[in-house]
Design a protein around this motif. Structure first.
Motif, PDB file in Angstrom:
ATOM      1  N   LEU A 155       0.803  -1.224   0.000  1.00  0.00           N
ATOM      2  CA  LEU A 155       0.000   0.000   0.000  1.00  0.00           C
ATOM      3  C   LEU A 155       0.839   1.278   0.000  1.00  0.00           C
ATOM      4  CD1 LEU A 155      -2.695  -1.078   2.603  1.00  0.00           C
ATOM      5  CD2 LEU A 155      -2.908  -1.054   0.107  1.00  0.00           C
ATOM      6  N   PHE A 156       2.112   1.164   0.312  1.00  0.00           N
ATOM      7  CA  PHE A 156       3.009   2.318   0.372  1.00  0.00           C
ATOM      8  C   PHE A 156       2.544   3.348   1.396  1.00  0.00           C
ATOM      9  CE2 PHE A 156       4.061   0.247  -3.552  1.00  0.00           C
ATOM     10  CZ  PHE A 156       5.440   0.265  -3.519  1.00  0.00           C
ATOM     11  N   THR A 157       2.306   2.857   2.587  1.00  0.00           N
ATOM     12  CA  THR A 157       1.988   3.677   3.745  1.00  0.00           C
ATOM     13  C   THR A 157       3.100   3.469   4.774  1.00  0.00           C
ATOM     14  OG1 THR A 157       0.781   1.870   4.813  1.00  0.00           O
ATOM     15  CG2 THR A 157      -0.504   3.377   3.394  1.00  0.00           C
ATOM     16  N   LYS A 158       3.099   4.260   5.820  1.00  0.00           N
ATOM     17  CA  LYS A 158       4.092   4.062   6.879  1.00  0.00           C
ATOM     18  C   LYS A 158       3.982   2.651   7.440  1.00  0.00           C
ATOM     19  CE  LYS A 158       5.787   5.667  11.304  1.00  0.00           C
ATOM     20  NZ  LYS A 158       5.623   6.543  12.450  1.00  0.00           N
ATOM     21  N   LYS A 159       2.766   2.195   7.638  1.00  0.00           N
ATOM     22  CA  LYS A 159       2.561   0.849   8.194  1.00  0.00           C
ATOM     23  C   LYS A 159       3.116  -0.224   7.260  1.00  0.00           C
ATOM     24  CE  LYS A 159      -0.833  -2.327   9.968  1.00  0.00           C
ATOM     25  NZ  LYS A 159      -2.127  -2.885   9.814  1.00  0.00           N
ATOM     26  N   SER A 160       2.798  -0.149   5.978  1.00  0.00           N
ATOM     27  CA  SER A 160       3.270  -1.189   5.061  1.00  0.00           C
ATOM     28  C   SER A 160       4.785  -1.122   4.866  1.00  0.00           C
ATOM     29  CB  SER A 160       2.538  -1.110   3.720  1.00  0.00           C
ATOM     30  OG  SER A 160       2.869   0.062   3.020  1.00  0.00           O
ATOM     31  N   LEU A 161       5.351   0.081   4.853  1.00  0.00           N
ATOM     32  CA  LEU A 161       6.804   0.197   4.746  1.00  0.00           C
ATOM     33  C   LEU A 161       7.492  -0.357   5.995  1.00  0.00           C
ATOM     34  CD1 LEU A 161       7.186   3.708   3.080  1.00  0.00           C
ATOM     35  CD2 LEU A 161       7.567   1.484   2.003  1.00  0.00           C
ATOM     36  N   THR A 162       6.932  -0.086   7.160  1.00  0.00           N
ATOM     37  CA  THR A 162       7.487  -0.630   8.405  1.00  0.00           C
ATOM     38  C   THR A 162       7.452  -2.157   8.376  1.00  0.00           C
ATOM     39  OG1 THR A 162       6.785   1.322   9.641  1.00  0.00           O
ATOM     40  CG2 THR A 162       7.245  -0.657  10.929  1.00  0.00           C
ATOM     41  N   GLU A 163       6.327  -2.705   7.958  1.00  0.00           N
ATOM     42  CA  GLU A 163       6.201  -4.166   7.862  1.00  0.00           C
ATOM     43  C   GLU A 163       7.187  -4.746   6.858  1.00  0.00           C
ATOM     44  OE1 GLU A 163       2.037  -4.594   6.948  1.00  0.00           O
ATOM     45  OE2 GLU A 163       1.449  -4.339   9.064  1.00  0.00           O
ATOM     46  N   ASP A 164       7.571  -3.960   5.871  1.00  0.00           N
ATOM     47  CA  ASP A 164       8.517  -4.403   4.851  1.00  0.00           C
ATOM     48  C   ASP A 164       9.972  -4.205   5.278  1.00  0.00           C
ATOM     49  OD1 ASP A 164       8.823  -5.530   2.172  1.00  0.00           O
ATOM     50  OD2 ASP A 164       9.630  -3.559   1.632  1.00  0.00           O
ATOM     51  N   GLY A 165      10.204  -3.628   6.453  1.00  0.00           N
ATOM     52  CA  GLY A 165      11.568  -3.492   6.953  1.00  0.00           C
ATOM     53  C   GLY A 165      12.163  -2.098   6.912  1.00  0.00           C
ATOM     54  N   PHE A 166      11.394  -1.095   6.501  1.00  0.00           N
ATOM     55  CA  PHE A 166      11.897   0.279   6.523  1.00  0.00           C
ATOM     56  C   PHE A 166      11.969   0.765   7.967  1.00  0.00           C
ATOM     57  CE2 PHE A 166      11.034   0.097   2.093  1.00  0.00           C
ATOM     58  CZ  PHE A 166      11.714   1.135   1.488  1.00  0.00           C
ATOM     59  N   THR A 167      12.970   1.582   8.242  1.00  0.00           N
ATOM     60  CA  THR A 167      13.147   2.166   9.575  1.00  0.00           C
ATOM     61  C   THR A 167      13.416   3.663   9.414  1.00  0.00           C
ATOM     62  OG1 THR A 167      15.509   1.680   9.572  1.00  0.00           O
ATOM     63  CG2 THR A 167      14.069   0.016  10.544  1.00  0.00           C
ATOM     64  N   GLY A 168      13.642   4.330  10.511  1.00  0.00           N
ATOM     65  CA  GLY A 168      13.928   5.763  10.503  1.00  0.00           C
ATOM     66  C   GLY A 168      12.680   6.555  10.795  1.00  0.00           C
ATOM     67  N   PHE A 169      11.910   6.856   9.768  1.00  0.00           N
ATOM     68  CA  PHE A 169      10.666   7.608   9.884  1.00  0.00           C
ATOM     69  C   PHE A 169      10.842   8.866  10.735  1.00  0.00           C
ATOM     70  CE2 PHE A 169       9.399   3.289   8.835  1.00  0.00           C
ATOM     71  CZ  PHE A 169       8.587   3.513   7.736  1.00  0.00           C
ATOM     72  N   ARG A 170      11.747   9.727  10.271  1.00  0.00           N
ATOM     73  CA  ARG A 170      12.033  10.995  10.952  1.00  0.00           C
ATOM     74  C   ARG A 170      11.651  12.161  10.046  1.00  0.00           C
ATOM     75  NH1 ARG A 170      12.873   7.844  14.451  1.00  0.00           N
ATOM     76  NH2 ARG A 170      14.739   7.452  15.655  1.00  0.00           N
ATOM     77  N   PRO A 171      11.111  13.236  10.623  1.00  0.00           N
ATOM     78  CA  PRO A 171      10.908  14.451   9.820  1.00  0.00           C
ATOM     79  C   PRO A 171      12.261  14.953   9.319  1.00  0.00           C
ATOM     80  CG  PRO A 171       9.699  14.585  11.887  1.00  0.00           C
ATOM     81  CD  PRO A 171      10.600  13.385  11.990  1.00  0.00           C
ATOM     82  N   LEU A 172      12.291  15.476   8.121  1.00  0.00           N
ATOM     83  CA  LEU A 172      13.550  15.938   7.540  1.00  0.00           C
ATOM     84  C   LEU A 172      14.238  16.973   8.409  1.00  0.00           C
ATOM     85  CD1 LEU A 172      12.617  16.209   3.750  1.00  0.00           C
ATOM     86  CD2 LEU A 172      13.874  14.368   4.914  1.00  0.00           C
ATOM     87  N   ASP A 173      13.461  17.858   9.057  1.00  0.00           N
ATOM     88  CA  ASP A 173      14.085  18.909   9.862  1.00  0.00           C
ATOM     89  C   ASP A 173      14.592  18.413  11.218  1.00  0.00           C
ATOM     90  OD1 ASP A 173      11.608  18.622  11.065  1.00  0.00           O
ATOM     91  OD2 ASP A 173      11.231  20.770  11.241  1.00  0.00           O
ATOM     92  N   GLU A 174      14.304  17.164  11.568  1.00  0.00           N
ATOM     93  CA  GLU A 174      14.790  16.595  12.833  1.00  0.00           C
ATOM     94  C   GLU A 174      15.798  15.478  12.605  1.00  0.00           C
ATOM     95  OE1 GLU A 174      11.474  15.327  15.223  1.00  0.00           O
ATOM     96  OE2 GLU A 174      10.419  17.221  14.937  1.00  0.00           O
ATOM     97  N   LEU A 175      16.188  15.254  11.369  1.00  0.00           N
ATOM     98  CA  LEU A 175      17.031  14.117  11.028  1.00  0.00           C
ATOM     99  C   LEU A 175      18.480  14.346  11.440  1.00  0.00           C
ATOM    100  CD1 LEU A 175      17.038  11.366   9.586  1.00  0.00           C
ATOM    101  CD2 LEU A 175      17.560  12.600   7.478  1.00  0.00           C
ATOM    102  N   ASP A 176      19.029  13.399  12.169  1.00  0.00           N
ATOM    103  CA  ASP A 176      20.447  13.397  12.522  1.00  0.00           C
ATOM    104  C   ASP A 176      21.142  12.435  11.562  1.00  0.00           C
ATOM    105  OD1 ASP A 176      22.983  13.127  13.555  1.00  0.00           O
ATOM    106  OD2 ASP A 176      22.340  12.424  15.528  1.00  0.00           O
ATOM    107  N   PRO A 177      21.896  12.956  10.593  1.00  0.00           N
ATOM    108  CA  PRO A 177      22.530  12.081   9.606  1.00  0.00           C
ATOM    109  C   PRO A 177      23.408  10.988  10.220  1.00  0.00           C
ATOM    110  CG  PRO A 177      22.678  14.351   8.903  1.00  0.00           C
ATOM    111  CD  PRO A 177      22.135  14.367  10.309  1.00  0.00           C
ATOM    112  N   MET A 178      23.952  11.220  11.394  1.00  0.00           N
ATOM    113  CA  MET A 178      24.807  10.204  12.023  1.00  0.00           C
ATOM    114  C   MET A 178      24.008   8.970  12.461  1.00  0.00           C
ATOM    115  SD  MET A 178      27.673  11.439  11.479  1.00  0.00           S
ATOM    116  CE  MET A 178      28.666  10.238  12.308  1.00  0.00           C
TER     117      MET A 178
END
Length: 168
Positions: A2-25
């Motif tokens: 479905l290409f939603t946060k839930k389906s991406l999480t179930e597929d193994g995606f991680t992170g899910f951070r707003p761009l303005d709060e992202l710590d590249p490290m």
């Protein structure tokens, strides 16, 4: 998918951070695929001029009607990109995402393919997620996600202007 946060999480995606709060490290250094998603209440407001840097002295801005025609109203995912290991093996997600962020801050770069993200007024509110892959699988994974998105929505995500294909 479905290409939603839930389906991406179930597929193994991680992170899910707003761009303005992202710590590249905190981004893994290995190769992989990353996705840019919009928050639940996000409504697009298109800027007349992109915040992105130039690429080969070209302005990344598109006209409003072109942006509107690329928008996929029902989609959470706005862009799907890849981060290969590079010819020297020193690239990967952290470096690619850092270049993507630098591009959005107006610095010249080679991240031309995601330029539409930076013509959204509230681009810093967008969310980024990633999934690591072995270097040999990155191209096929990106192509499969693009094909899956097209199957689900009838077209590519908003900021993907070219569909990835598996290299033979």
């Amino acid at each position: 998918m479905l290409f939603t946060k839930k389906s991406l999480t179930e597929d193994g995606f991680t992170g899910f951070r707003p761009l303005d709060e992202l710590d590249p490290m905190r981004i893994p250094q290995g190769p992989g695929v990353f996705a840019i998603l919009r928050p639940a209440e996000f409504e697009p407001v298109f800027l007349s001029k992109s915040a992105a840097g130039t690429f080969k002295k070209k302005d990344p801005s598109l006209k409003r009607d072109a942006l509107e025609s690329e928008w996929v109203p029902e989609a959470s995912v706005l862009y799907i990109g890849k981060a290969s290991a590079g010819s020297q093996g020193n690239r990967g997600l952290r470096k690619q995402i850092q270049e993507f962020l630098d591009y959005g801050r107006g610095r010249p770069t080679v991240v031309w393919d995601a330029r539409l993200i930076w013509q959204l007024r509230d681009a810093s509110d967008l969310i980024i997620a990633w999934k690591e892959f072995p270097a040999s699988e990155v191209n096929a994974a990106e192509a499969a996600y693009h094909a899956g998105f097209v199957a689900a929505h009838g077209r590519l995500p908003f900021a993907n202007l070219v569909q990835a294909r598996t290299k033979k």
